[in-house]
Each structure stands twice: as C-alpha cells, then as structure tokens.
Design a protein around this motif. Structure first.
Motif, short mmCIF file in Angstrom:
data_model
loop_
_atom_site.label_atom_id
_atom_site.label_comp_id
_atom_site.label_asym_id
_atom_site.label_seq_id
_atom_site.Cartn_x
_atom_site.Cartn_y
_atom_site.Cartn_z
N GLU A 1 0.86 -1.19 0.00
CA GLU A 1 0.00 0.00 0.00
C GLU A 1 0.89 1.23 0.00
O GLU A 1 1.61 1.48 0.96
CB GLU A 1 -0.91 -0.02 1.22
N PHE A 2 0.85 1.97 -1.12
CA PHE A 2 1.71 3.13 -1.29
C PHE A 2 0.89 4.32 -1.77
O PHE A 2 -0.23 4.17 -2.24
CB PHE A 2 2.80 2.85 -2.34
N THR A 3 1.51 5.48 -1.70
CA THR A 3 0.96 6.70 -2.28
C THR A 3 2.00 7.24 -3.25
O THR A 3 3.16 7.41 -2.88
CB THR A 3 0.68 7.76 -1.18
N CYS A 4 1.59 7.49 -4.48
CA CYS A 4 2.51 7.98 -5.50
C CYS A 4 3.10 9.31 -5.07
O CYS A 4 2.38 10.25 -4.71
CB CYS A 4 1.79 8.14 -6.84
N GLN A 5 4.41 9.41 -5.11
CA GLN A 5 5.12 10.61 -4.72
C GLN A 5 4.89 11.75 -5.70
O GLN A 5 5.03 12.91 -5.35
CB GLN A 5 6.62 10.31 -4.60
N GLY B 1 0.09 11.57 -5.96
CA GLY B 1 -0.68 11.36 -4.74
C GLY B 1 -1.71 10.25 -4.80
O GLY B 1 -2.45 10.03 -3.84
N ALA B 2 -1.78 9.50 -5.89
CA ALA B 2 -2.74 8.41 -6.02
C ALA B 2 -2.36 7.23 -5.13
O ALA B 2 -1.18 6.98 -4.89
CB ALA B 2 -2.81 7.95 -7.48
N GLY B 3 -3.37 6.50 -4.67
CA GLY B 3 -3.12 5.28 -3.92
C GLY B 3 -2.65 4.18 -4.86
O GLY B 3 -3.14 4.06 -5.99
N SER C 1 -1.28 -0.07 -5.30
CA SER C 1 -1.06 -1.40 -4.76
C SER C 1 0.31 -1.92 -5.21
O SER C 1 0.84 -2.86 -4.64
CB SER C 1 -2.16 -2.36 -5.22
N GLY D 1 4.08 -0.15 -6.08
CA GLY D 1 4.90 1.06 -6.13
C GLY D 1 6.16 0.80 -6.93
O GLY D 1 6.77 -0.26 -6.82
#
Length: 108
Positions: A69-73, A76-78, A80, A82
């Motif tokens: 579970e990541f957030t794009c740097q 900002g999108a969530g 699954s 990265g």
C-alpha cells in the motif's frame, strides 16, 4: 538531474521531474542553480541543455516494483504496486506505473 535520459528539455519538464522530490519553489530554484554551477546543465530561452556527466536511469535495471500500500510521490494516487528508482545513494519513490515513466523521461 544528471540522470535525465534526454539532452534537452523544456524548463517545465525539468521542474516536473524536480517536483518528485520537492514542491518548494526556492528549493527547485536552488537545485537548478546548483546544477548549472556544477556544469550539469545550461539554461537558455526556457530550455535546459543537459551535459552528460552521469548516466540516464535504465528502466529495466534501476526501477523496481513492489507490492503493498503506497501513495505515488508524484501525483498522490493510492497504489497497490509502487515503482522505485534505485540510485547508489538510495531510492526515490514510490511512483505509479504512469508516473514512473514520466519521471524517468519515457513519457513526456
């Protein structure tokens, strides 16, 4: 900046890549000024000319994908999955599949 894949970019594209690590206008300017002082780039008429000192990011060797579970740097999108750029000094990321291509210069 020394790892950009192309020899010339519009200033806006360079700033877009810098914004993967900071959105501070003063730090962005400092990065550009430092790169110019070090001889990595030349600026002219809204374009950045890259002087080859380093090597560009090799997508198939320096980009790794990890599930979690990541957030794009960048956007900002969530996520699954990265995507991370691996440098000698550490990793940059995570990025989504579309953003990683933009960050390394595969999609402009």
């Amino acid at each position: 900046m020394e790892h950009l894949e192309t020899d010339e970019l519009p200033l806006s594209a360079v700033i877009d890549r810098i914004e993967t690590v900071t959105t501070s206008p003063s730090l962005t300017r400092e990065i550009l000024d430092t790169a110019e002082k070090r001889g990595l780039i030349e600026r002219e008429d809204g374009r950045i000319q890259v002087r080859r000192g380093g090597s560009f990011v090799r997508f198939d060797q320096q980009v790794v994908a990890r599930d979690g579970e990541f957030t794009c740097q960048r956007c900002g999108a969530g996520l699954s999955t990265g995507h991370f750029i691996v440098f000698e000094t550490g990793e940059l990321g995570p990025f989504g599949s579309a953003c990683i291509r933009k960050v390394v210069g595969r999609d402009d």
